[in-house]
Motif scaffolding. Structure first.
Motif, PDB file in Angstrom:
ATOM      1  N   PHE A 331     -25.081   8.583   0.396  1.00 31.55           N
ATOM      2  CA  PHE A 331     -23.897   8.043  -0.517  1.00 31.55           C
ATOM      3  C   PHE A 331     -24.735   6.630  -0.973  1.00 31.55           C
ATOM      4  N   ALA A 332     -24.650   6.550  -2.397  1.00 30.70           N
ATOM      5  CA  ALA A 332     -25.219   5.405  -2.899  1.00 30.70           C
ATOM      6  C   ALA A 332     -24.224   4.907  -4.033  1.00 30.70           C
ATOM      7  N   HIS A 333     -24.071   3.632  -3.858  1.00 32.48           N
ATOM      8  CA  HIS A 333     -23.169   2.676  -4.742  1.00 32.48           C
ATOM      9  C   HIS A 333     -21.902   3.483  -4.728  1.00 32.48           C
ATOM     10  N   CYS A 334     -21.182   3.806  -3.551  1.00 28.21           N
ATOM     11  CA  CYS A 334     -19.928   4.340  -3.209  1.00 28.21           C
ATOM     12  C   CYS A 334     -19.055   3.253  -2.781  1.00 28.21           C
ATOM     13  N   THR A 335     -17.688   3.526  -3.312  1.00 28.06           N
ATOM     14  CA  THR A 335     -16.526   2.758  -2.521  1.00 28.06           C
ATOM     15  C   THR A 335     -15.883   3.396  -1.630  1.00 28.06           C
ATOM     16  N   LEU A 336     -15.888   3.194  -0.256  1.00 26.48           N
ATOM     17  CA  LEU A 336     -15.053   4.001   0.743  1.00 26.48           C
ATOM     18  C   LEU A 336     -13.973   2.760   1.175  1.00 26.48           C
ATOM     19  N   SER A 337     -12.699   3.059   0.741  1.00 23.32           N
ATOM     20  CA  SER A 337     -11.717   1.894   1.102  1.00 23.32           C
ATOM     21  C   SER A 337     -10.527   2.501   1.386  1.00 23.32           C
ATOM     22  N   ASN A 338      -9.869   2.103   2.466  1.00 22.03           N
ATOM     23  CA  ASN A 338      -8.519   2.691   2.752  1.00 22.03           C
ATOM     24  C   ASN A 338      -7.477   1.730   2.927  1.00 22.03           C
ATOM     25  N   HIS A 339      -6.793   1.458   1.880  1.00 15.78           N
ATOM     26  CA  HIS A 339      -5.604   0.501   1.936  1.00 15.78           C
ATOM     27  C   HIS A 339      -4.277   1.127   1.925  1.00 15.78           C
ATOM     28  N   ILE A 340      -4.184   2.321   2.051  1.00 14.81           N
ATOM     29  CA  ILE A 340      -2.786   3.296   1.721  1.00 14.81           C
ATOM     30  C   ILE A 340      -1.797   2.263   2.208  1.00 14.81           C
ATOM     31  N   VAL A 341      -0.615   2.302   1.330  1.00 11.43           N
ATOM     32  CA  VAL A 341       0.597   1.599   1.593  1.00 11.43           C
ATOM     33  C   VAL A 341       1.722   2.460   1.671  1.00 11.43           C
ATOM     34  N   LEU A 342       1.773   3.739   0.947  1.00 11.61           N
ATOM     35  CA  LEU A 342       2.747   4.444   0.644  1.00 11.61           C
ATOM     36  C   LEU A 342       3.046   5.717   1.889  1.00 11.61           C
ATOM     37  N   ALA A 343       2.109   5.336   3.009  1.00 14.77           N
ATOM     38  CA  ALA A 343       2.180   6.112   4.188  1.00 14.77           C
ATOM     39  C   ALA A 343       1.488   5.427   5.075  1.00 14.77           C
ATOM     40  N   THR A 344       1.591   5.876   6.544  1.00 14.94           N
ATOM     41  CA  THR A 344       0.998   5.235   7.619  1.00 14.94           C
ATOM     42  C   THR A 344      -0.111   5.714   8.098  1.00 14.94           C
ATOM     43  N   ARG A 345      -1.045   4.915   8.015  1.00 18.44           N
ATOM     44  CA  ARG A 345      -2.490   5.479   8.434  1.00 18.44           C
ATOM     45  C   ARG A 345      -2.512   5.545  10.043  1.00 18.44           C
ATOM     46  N   SER A 346      -3.330   6.691  10.082  1.00 13.53           N
ATOM     47  CA  SER A 346      -3.642   7.325  11.585  1.00 13.53           C
ATOM     48  C   SER A 346      -4.401   6.282  12.581  1.00 13.53           C
ATOM     49  N   GLY A 347      -4.845   5.224  12.144  1.00 15.50           N
ATOM     50  CA  GLY A 347      -5.772   4.393  12.793  1.00 15.50           C
ATOM     51  C   GLY A 347      -7.204   4.770  12.974  1.00 15.50           C
ATOM     52  N   THR A 348      -7.653   6.218  12.118  1.00 14.84           N
ATOM     53  CA  THR A 348      -8.775   6.311  12.200  1.00 14.84           C
ATOM     54  C   THR A 348      -9.791   5.519  11.148  1.00 14.84           C
TER      55      THR A 348
END
Length: 512
Positions: A331-348
């Motif tokens: 993976f090069a120059h990728c954005t991996l970002s998890n800020h979901i607000v319309l559902a509840t994250r599992s904590g993973t």
């Protein structure tokens, strides 16, 4: 006793008289209607507009309110759909279906609701087209109207779980509406033209046993998304296009290789991109300058595959954003970002690297021969224990339980990345990386209600990661998804999928 009986009789008579007076007064109110033509109705909208509606597929129901704001009762002589159903619109007035209604009583300061649906006939046009109608209200000789508008779109509908057994190209002339599943057989290539749009109905999915070639351009990107074009709430800007779980996703079978996604947006899925156990000896997929976002499960999950991703955004999932088990990855120059607000994250964690997967109900070991991340941003909303090694948004899970040193069978490297985890300064597998919870990335739009739940993962003017990317890697991928050069500008090159562009800040009003 006699006096008591008389008192009860008098009390009963008084109650009867009161009731009769009340009923009489009520009857007088019912029988009396204002006739003044200046007493106008008021509407919650003067134009009811529908989002794009696919031809032959009925719309969601929308509605508006009709108010009598006056201190006198009104009788609406007629409510009429001007086109009488010829336009495709249908109405329901106060619970009754039809195209024309007479003598509707609307008490003082009361209201009634009008519901509207529309089904549009095909027009054999590639581009959206406008249809219009109106609802006419006649009260005391005064005519008032509420306009109705909808954009129709002819689509090619695919039903019944179709399987392509020969090489096939889906064009960009008209969108495709897919029910059930669409399967690409082993040895068969499905090509999506630049500008192609595929709408998937609820739970529909794309199964690729052969090869998927989806190469769009910056001006003509390819889109795979759910088929709901309307908003969840009429009075809130929350389109279904921003809600996860609208359709299944893309499942790549073990026999699928040499897939390509370039300038492609895949969104609103249940499982995003799912790569079944395969072999790292042959490239599974190349993902370049694309966006994979918004999943109600994992967003990208792969077991023992060979995947290359560059300039791409992987964002927002209830599960992990990227989960790689065994195999070979860059993976090069990728954005991996998890800020979901319309559902509840599992904590993973946003990024999970592991070497053991459950296959057919049994744990199975797959060596992680290479997992290389260059100039990547790995971020999310986890606010857990910041002192835990490999906590936060990075999870390294190896069979021997000691991922810190790595090995030839658990082989990972991070160069010039931002990672939301505890600083790992003594680990040689992290070179030139930025860590931590103290200073976080700042995005153009964060998905808050203020932003109408929209995300824009380009970095803000004062964000961490500006000018911190490795220039040699940036030269391999010189422009981002928006066509911005990674090698020019005061803050170049920027960590993540998007090169920073200075945003003009709003000027605060001066005090007087």
């Amino acid at each position: 006793m006699h006096m008591m009986t008389m008192k009860k009789q008098l009390a009963g008579l008084g109650l009867l008289i009161t009731t009769l007076l009340y009923l009489t007064a009520g009857c007088e109110r019912v029988d009396h209607y204002a006739t003044d033509p200046s007493l106008r109705l008021r509407f919650s909208t003067d134009t009811l507009t529908f989002d794009t509606v696919f031809t032959t597929v009925g719309s969601a129901t929308r509605g508006f309110m009709v108010y009598n704001p006056h201190g006198e009762n009104l009788r609406i002589s007629s409510v009429t759909l001007a086109g009488a159903g010829r336009s495709g619109f249908r109405i329901n007035v106060d619970g009754h279906k039809g195209s024309s209604f007479q003598d509707i009583d609307l008490w003082k300061r009361d209201s009634l609701r009008v519901l509207v649906e529309v089904t549009i006939n095909p027009s054999d046009k590639d581009r959206p087209f406008l249809i219009e109608d109106s609802i006419v209200f006649l009260t005391n000789g005064r005519r008032q109207i509420v306009r109705l508008q909808a954009f129709g779109q002819d689509v090619r509908i695919i039903r019944g779980g179709q399987t392509y057994t020969e090489n096939t190209t889906l064009t960009a002339a008209r969108p495709y509406l897919i029910y059930d599943s669409l399967t690409v057989a082993k040895g068969v290539t499905l090509t999506l033209e630049p500008g192609a749009t595929l709408y998937f109905h609820h739970q529909a999915l794309l199964i690729v046993a052969g090869t998927l070639k989806a190469k769009g351009t910056r001006d003509r990107p390819i889109t795979l998304r759910g088929d709901r074009l309307d908003s969840i709430y009429a009075n809130v800007t929350l389109p279904y296009d921003r809600v996860p779980g609208q359709w299944g996703g893309i499942r790549f079978e073990s026999t699928s290789f040499d897939n390509e996604l370039e300038q492609v947006s895949v969104r609103n899925t249940t499982f995003g991109l799912d790569f079944l156990p395969s072999t790292p000896d042959r490239r599974k997929i190349r993902i370049h300058n694309s966006q994979i976002t918004n999943s109600s499960g994992d967003l990208l999950a792969a077991v023992n595959c060979h995947i290359e991703a560059s300039g791409s955004e992987f964002s927002n999932a209830v599960g992990s954003t990227v989960c790689l088990i065994g195999g070979r990855y860059r993976f090069a120059h990728c954005t991996l970002s998890n800020h979901i607000v319309l559902a509840t994250r599992s904590g993973t964690s946003t990024l999970v690297l592991a070497d053991t997967a459950r296959v057919d109900g049994q744990p199975r070991y797959f060596p992680l021969t290479e997992a290389r991340f260059d100039n990547c941003l790995i971020d999310g909303s986890i606010t857990g224990d910041t002192t835990k090694t490999y906590g936060g948004e990075l999870a390294l899970v190896s069979r021997d339980g000691s991922p810190a040193t790595g090995s030839s069978t658990f082989n990972y490297h991070f160069t010039a990345c931002y990672i939301l985890t505890k600083a790992l300064k003594d680990n040689p597998r992290f070179v030139g990386c930025l860590f931590g919870f103290a200073r976080r990335p700042v995005y153009v739009k964060s998905g808050s209600r203020k932003d109408a739940y929209a995300y824009d993962f380009r970095l803000g003017n004062k964000s961490v990661g500006l000018g911190a990317a490795d220039r040699t890697v940036a030269a391999e991928f010189p422009t981002d998804r928006y066509g911005v050069s990674r090698l020019a500008g005061a803050t170049a090159p920027t960590i993540g999928a998007y090169e920073h562009v200075h945003q003009q800040e709003e000027k605060k009003p001066s005090a007087r």
